[in-house]
Design an enzyme around this catalytic site. Structure first.
Site, PDB file in Angstrom:
ATOM      1  N   CYS A   1       0.663  15.064  -0.469  1.00  0.00           N
ATOM      2  CA  CYS A   1      -0.551  14.227  -0.441  1.00  0.00           C
ATOM      3  C   CYS A   1      -0.342  13.140   0.608  1.00  0.00           C
ATOM      4  CB  CYS A   1      -0.860  13.660  -1.828  1.00  0.00           C
ATOM      5  SG  CYS A   1       0.443  12.616  -2.521  1.00  0.00           S
TER       6      CYS A   1
ATOM      7  N   ASN B   1       2.487  10.229  -1.587  1.00  0.00           N
ATOM      8  CA  ASN B   1       3.556  10.810  -2.420  1.00  0.00           C
ATOM      9  C   ASN B   1       3.903   9.924  -3.616  1.00  0.00           C
ATOM     10  OD1 ASN B   1       7.033  11.909  -2.027  1.00  0.00           O
ATOM     11  ND2 ASN B   1       5.428  12.850  -3.220  1.00  0.00           N
TER      12      ASN B   1
ATOM     13  N   CYS C   1       1.000   9.508  -6.138  1.00  0.00           N
ATOM     14  CA  CYS C   1       0.002   9.861  -7.169  1.00  0.00           C
ATOM     15  C   CYS C   1      -0.115  11.386  -7.324  1.00  0.00           C
ATOM     16  CB  CYS C   1      -1.363   9.267  -6.847  1.00  0.00           C
ATOM     17  SG  CYS C   1      -1.397   7.461  -6.788  1.00  0.00           S
ATOM     18  N   ARG C   2      -0.825  12.028  -6.388  1.00  0.00           N
ATOM     19  CA  ARG C   2      -1.182  13.441  -6.591  1.00  0.00           C
ATOM     20  C   ARG C   2      -0.009  14.404  -6.460  1.00  0.00           C
ATOM     21  NH1 ARG C   2      -5.717  13.330  -2.152  1.00  0.00           N
ATOM     22  NH2 ARG C   2      -4.187  11.824  -1.350  1.00  0.00           N
ATOM     23  N   SER C   3       0.754  14.290  -5.367  1.00  0.00           N
ATOM     24  CA  SER C   3       1.798  15.316  -5.161  1.00  0.00           C
ATOM     25  C   SER C   3       2.957  15.198  -6.158  1.00  0.00           C
ATOM     26  CB  SER C   3       2.285  15.352  -3.710  1.00  0.00           C
ATOM     27  OG  SER C   3       2.859  14.144  -3.307  1.00  0.00           O
TER      28      SER C   3
ATOM     29  N   ASP D   1      -8.311  11.595  -3.868  1.00  0.00           N
ATOM     30  CA  ASP D   1      -7.355  10.487  -3.880  1.00  0.00           C
ATOM     31  C   ASP D   1      -7.758   9.487  -4.972  1.00  0.00           C
ATOM     32  OD1 ASP D   1      -5.867   8.250  -3.354  1.00  0.00           O
ATOM     33  OD2 ASP D   1      -6.273   8.236  -1.195  1.00  0.00           O
TER      34      ASP D   1
HETATM   35  P1  4NP Z   1      -1.514   9.807  -3.134  1.00  0.00           P
HETATM   36  O1  4NP Z   1      -2.372   8.444  -3.336  1.00  0.00           O
HETATM   37  O2  4NP Z   1      -1.758  10.251  -1.711  1.00  0.00           O
HETATM   38  O3  4NP Z   1      -2.089  10.731  -4.138  1.00  0.00           O
HETATM   39  O4  4NP Z   1      -0.055   9.425  -3.402  1.00  0.00           O
HETATM   40  C1  4NP Z   1      -2.305   7.361  -2.465  1.00  0.00           C
HETATM   41  C2  4NP Z   1      -1.263   6.466  -2.555  1.00  0.00           C
HETATM   42  C3  4NP Z   1      -1.217   5.371  -1.716  1.00  0.00           C
HETATM   43  C4  4NP Z   1      -2.228   5.163  -0.793  1.00  0.00           C
HETATM   44  C5  4NP Z   1      -3.268   6.067  -0.697  1.00  0.00           C
HETATM   45  C6  4NP Z   1      -3.312   7.157  -1.523  1.00  0.00           C
HETATM   46  N1  4NP Z   1      -2.179   4.003   0.062  1.00  0.00           N
HETATM   47  O5  4NP Z   1      -3.137   3.813   0.839  1.00  0.00           O
HETATM   48  O6  4NP Z   1      -1.231   3.227  -0.010  1.00  0.00           O
END
Ligand code: 4NP
Length: 170
Positions: A16, A19, A21-23, A133
């Site tokens: 994602c 790294n 939340c989703r992945s 996201d």
């Molecule tokens: P992820 O979520 O891609 O599912 O881990 C996010 C985590 C952090 C951010 C964006 C999305 N950020 O902008 O910091």
């Protein structure tokens, strides 16, 4: 100990943006399914982010809480996707189209393109194209991600029983 002739495990990498939340949720959920089905010596999982925003961070506490409520413990520390991942992993599962494009930008020759798929390609219930996201939204976003990932992980696991290797695309 595995025998020298044992089939090497199928290596999955979930990707994602951050790294956190989703992945990592996909990785921990898939590991949960793999253990429940006794496939731990056949399939291994890792996760990474296309960005370096959160390198070294544990999974987001909102995702950790939502996953724990479903009996899925979350582990891991964020790392950034790197070119060598194309070689090391058999399947690279992108959470959304931006992640997919960012991954393929690191493979300009298209040598590894066949390994990279959208996670939602493996959903059998949802018609979603991508795992949204959840970072800037409320708690319901994290539950929606887990619902989608449960669908996609089950579909992917079923797919791997008959097609352990990704096929080069026409
Ligand atoms: P992820 O979520 O891609 O599912 O881990 C996010 C985590 C952090 C951010 C964006 C999305 N950020 O902008 O910091």
């Amino acid at each position: 100990m595995s025998s020298p002739n044992a089939t090497p495990p199928i290596k999955l990498l979930f990707v994602c943006l951050g790294n956190i939340c989703r992945s990592p949720a996909a990785e921990n959920l898939m590991n949960h399914l793999i253990e429940a089905q006794g496939l731990s010596d056949r399939i291994t999982c890792d996760s990474a982010g296309t960005s370096g925003y959160h390198i070294g961070d544990p999974p987001d506490r909102r995702m950790t809480l939502a996953a724990r409520q479903r009996g899925i413990p979350m582990q891991g520390a964020a790392r950034q996707f790197q070119r060598s991942d194309f070689e090391h992993f058999d399947w690279i599962l992108a959470m959304d189209e931006d992640n997919y494009d960012d991954i393929l930008r690191l493979d300009p020759q298209g040598q590894y393109r066949h390994k990279v798929r959208l996670m939602c390609d493996f959903c059998t219930h949802s018609k979603a194209r991508s795992v949204p996201d959840p970072y800037y939204g409320g708690p319901e976003g994290f539950n929606k991600v887990l619902d989608l990932l449960a669908d996609a992980c089950e579909g992917l696991l079923t797919h791997l029983q008959t097609s352990p290797e990704p096929l080069p695309r026409a």
